[in-house]
Design a protein around this motif. Structure first.
Motif, PDB file in Angstrom:
ATOM      1  N   LYS A  71       4.317 -64.286  56.285  1.00 16.24           N
ATOM      2  CA  LYS A  71       4.260 -65.746  56.374  1.00 16.24           C
ATOM      3  C   LYS A  71       4.185 -66.352  54.976  1.00 16.24           C
ATOM      4  O   LYS A  71       4.854 -67.356  54.689  1.00 16.24           O
ATOM      5  CB  LYS A  71       3.050 -66.171  57.202  1.00 16.24           C
ATOM      6  CG  LYS A  71       3.023 -67.658  57.527  1.00 16.24           C
ATOM      7  CD  LYS A  71       1.814 -68.045  58.335  1.00 16.24           C
ATOM      8  CE  LYS A  71       1.930 -67.516  59.733  1.00 16.24           C
ATOM      9  NZ  LYS A  71       0.884 -68.031  60.629  1.00 16.24           N
ATOM     10  N   ARG A  94       9.551 -80.066  58.228  1.00 14.13           N
ATOM     11  CA  ARG A  94       9.733 -79.529  59.573  1.00 14.13           C
ATOM     12  C   ARG A  94       9.594 -78.002  59.572  1.00 14.13           C
ATOM     13  O   ARG A  94       8.876 -77.419  60.396  1.00 14.13           O
ATOM     14  CB  ARG A  94      11.097 -79.946  60.124  1.00 14.13           C
ATOM     15  CG  ARG A  94      11.334 -79.510  61.560  1.00 14.13           C
ATOM     16  CD  ARG A  94      12.722 -79.885  62.036  1.00 14.13           C
ATOM     17  NE  ARG A  94      13.774 -79.137  61.360  1.00 14.13           N
ATOM     18  CZ  ARG A  94      14.106 -77.873  61.624  1.00 14.13           C
ATOM     19  NH1 ARG A  94      13.439 -77.207  62.529  1.00 14.13           N
ATOM     20  NH2 ARG A  94      15.086 -77.272  60.972  1.00 14.13           N
ATOM     21  N   ARG A  95      10.260 -77.335  58.625  1.00 11.36           N
ATOM     22  CA  ARG A  95      10.193 -75.870  58.556  1.00 11.36           C
ATOM     23  C   ARG A  95       8.798 -75.383  58.170  1.00 11.36           C
ATOM     24  O   ARG A  95       8.323 -74.358  58.680  1.00 11.36           O
ATOM     25  CB  ARG A  95      11.224 -75.337  57.560  1.00 11.36           C
ATOM     26  CG  ARG A  95      12.636 -75.478  58.045  1.00 11.36           C
ATOM     27  CD  ARG A  95      13.595 -74.852  57.080  1.00 11.36           C
ATOM     28  NE  ARG A  95      14.972 -75.015  57.505  1.00 11.36           N
ATOM     29  CZ  ARG A  95      15.994 -74.411  56.928  1.00 11.36           C
ATOM     30  NH1 ARG A  95      15.804 -73.596  55.897  1.00 11.36           N
ATOM     31  NH2 ARG A  95      17.214 -74.618  57.359  1.00 11.36           N
ATOM     32  N   ARG A  97       5.925 -76.905  58.791  1.00 11.11           N
ATOM     33  CA  ARG A  97       5.052 -77.052  59.976  1.00 11.11           C
ATOM     34  C   ARG A  97       5.298 -75.912  60.958  1.00 11.11           C
ATOM     35  O   ARG A  97       4.363 -75.346  61.504  1.00 11.11           O
ATOM     36  CB  ARG A  97       5.333 -78.395  60.673  1.00 11.11           C
ATOM     37  CG  ARG A  97       4.379 -79.487  60.313  1.00 11.11           C
ATOM     38  CD  ARG A  97       4.477 -80.673  61.259  1.00 11.11           C
ATOM     39  NE  ARG A  97       5.843 -81.061  61.632  1.00 11.11           N
ATOM     40  CZ  ARG A  97       6.621 -81.870  60.929  1.00 11.11           C
ATOM     41  NH1 ARG A  97       6.176 -82.387  59.804  1.00 11.11           N
ATOM     42  NH2 ARG A  97       7.837 -82.163  61.349  1.00 11.11           N
ATOM     43  N   LYS A  98       6.564 -75.590  61.160  1.00 15.30           N
ATOM     44  CA  LYS A  98       6.931 -74.522  62.104  1.00 15.30           C
ATOM     45  C   LYS A  98       6.356 -73.173  61.638  1.00 15.30           C
ATOM     46  O   LYS A  98       5.822 -72.407  62.455  1.00 15.30           O
ATOM     47  CB  LYS A  98       8.453 -74.451  62.196  1.00 15.30           C
ATOM     48  CG  LYS A  98       8.969 -73.447  63.152  1.00 15.30           C
ATOM     49  CD  LYS A  98       8.883 -73.951  64.543  1.00 15.30           C
ATOM     50  CE  LYS A  98       9.632 -72.991  65.454  1.00 15.30           C
ATOM     51  NZ  LYS A  98       9.478 -73.286  66.821  1.00 15.30           N
ATOM     52  N   LEU A  99       6.433 -72.903  60.333  1.00 14.85           N
ATOM     53  CA  LEU A  99       5.890 -71.641  59.816  1.00 14.85           C
ATOM     54  C   LEU A  99       4.378 -71.578  59.947  1.00 14.85           C
ATOM     55  O   LEU A  99       3.802 -70.534  60.246  1.00 14.85           O
ATOM     56  CB  LEU A  99       6.285 -71.456  58.342  1.00 14.85           C
ATOM     57  CG  LEU A  99       7.696 -70.954  58.095  1.00 14.85           C
ATOM     58  CD1 LEU A  99       8.009 -71.030  56.605  1.00 14.85           C
ATOM     59  CD2 LEU A  99       7.857 -69.550  58.608  1.00 14.85           C
ATOM     60  N   GLU A 101       2.523 -73.035  62.150  1.00 14.06           N
ATOM     61  CA  GLU A 101       2.093 -72.977  63.556  1.00 14.06           C
ATOM     62  C   GLU A 101       1.981 -71.542  64.046  1.00 14.06           C
ATOM     63  O   GLU A 101       1.143 -71.218  64.846  1.00 14.06           O
ATOM     64  CB  GLU A 101       3.090 -73.720  64.442  1.00 14.06           C
ATOM     65  CG  GLU A 101       3.016 -75.208  64.349  1.00 14.06           C
ATOM     66  CD  GLU A 101       4.097 -75.888  65.167  1.00 14.06           C
ATOM     67  OE1 GLU A 101       4.891 -75.182  65.832  1.00 14.06           O
ATOM     68  OE2 GLU A 101       4.160 -77.121  65.134  1.00 14.06           O
ATOM     69  N   GLU A 102       2.843 -70.682  63.579  1.00 12.54           N
ATOM     70  CA  GLU A 102       2.913 -69.310  64.095  1.00 12.54           C
ATOM     71  C   GLU A 102       1.787 -68.453  63.641  1.00 12.54           C
ATOM     72  O   GLU A 102       1.051 -68.541  62.837  1.00 12.54           O
ATOM     73  CB  GLU A 102       4.230 -68.650  63.661  1.00 12.54           C
ATOM     74  CG  GLU A 102       5.412 -69.354  64.253  1.00 12.54           C
ATOM     75  CD  GLU A 102       6.726 -68.785  63.738  1.00 12.54           C
ATOM     76  OE1 GLU A 102       6.710 -67.876  62.885  1.00 12.54           O
ATOM     77  OE2 GLU A 102       7.773 -69.252  64.171  1.00 12.54           O
TER      78      GLU A 102
END
Length: 102
Positions: A71, A94-95, A97-99, A101-102
């Motif tokens: 990550k 956007r990317r 935030r997506k990273l 979240e995981e």
């Protein structure tokens, strides 16, 4: 009780019934060779285990959770792409935030 003969692999041993005699220490046939091979394998495994333990203790992140390091690497790549101007502000956020979240 045992006494070694000078310059050979023969030993003077006490047989237990009052007699003494010369005994070749490798005189146990194939068992002597297998025992030697197994002892060699045993010590090699012990040494490899100690080396692995020392490496693990000196670098605890290497065997740890790979998710956090991958990550972090993904975030670094995203930062580099943003710095080169390959993605805009919205895409970067956007990317990211997506990273995260995981």
């Amino acid at each position: 009780m045992m006494f070694e003969s000078a310059g050979s692999s023969r030993f003077l041993v006490h047989a237990g019934d009052g007699t003494w005699g010369w005994h070749d220490m490798m005189g146990f046939g194939w068992f002597g060779w297998f025992g030697m091979i197994f002892m060699l394998i045993f010590w090699i495994l012990i040494i490899v285990g100690i080396v692995w333990l020392v490496k693990w203790l000196l670098n605890p992140g290497a065997g740890g959770s790979k998710g956090s390091t991958s990550k972090e690497r993904a975030l670094e790549i995203l930062d580099e792409a943003y710095a080169r101007g390959e993605i805009d502000d919205e895409e970067y956020e956007r990317r990211k935030r997506k990273l995260l979240e995981e």
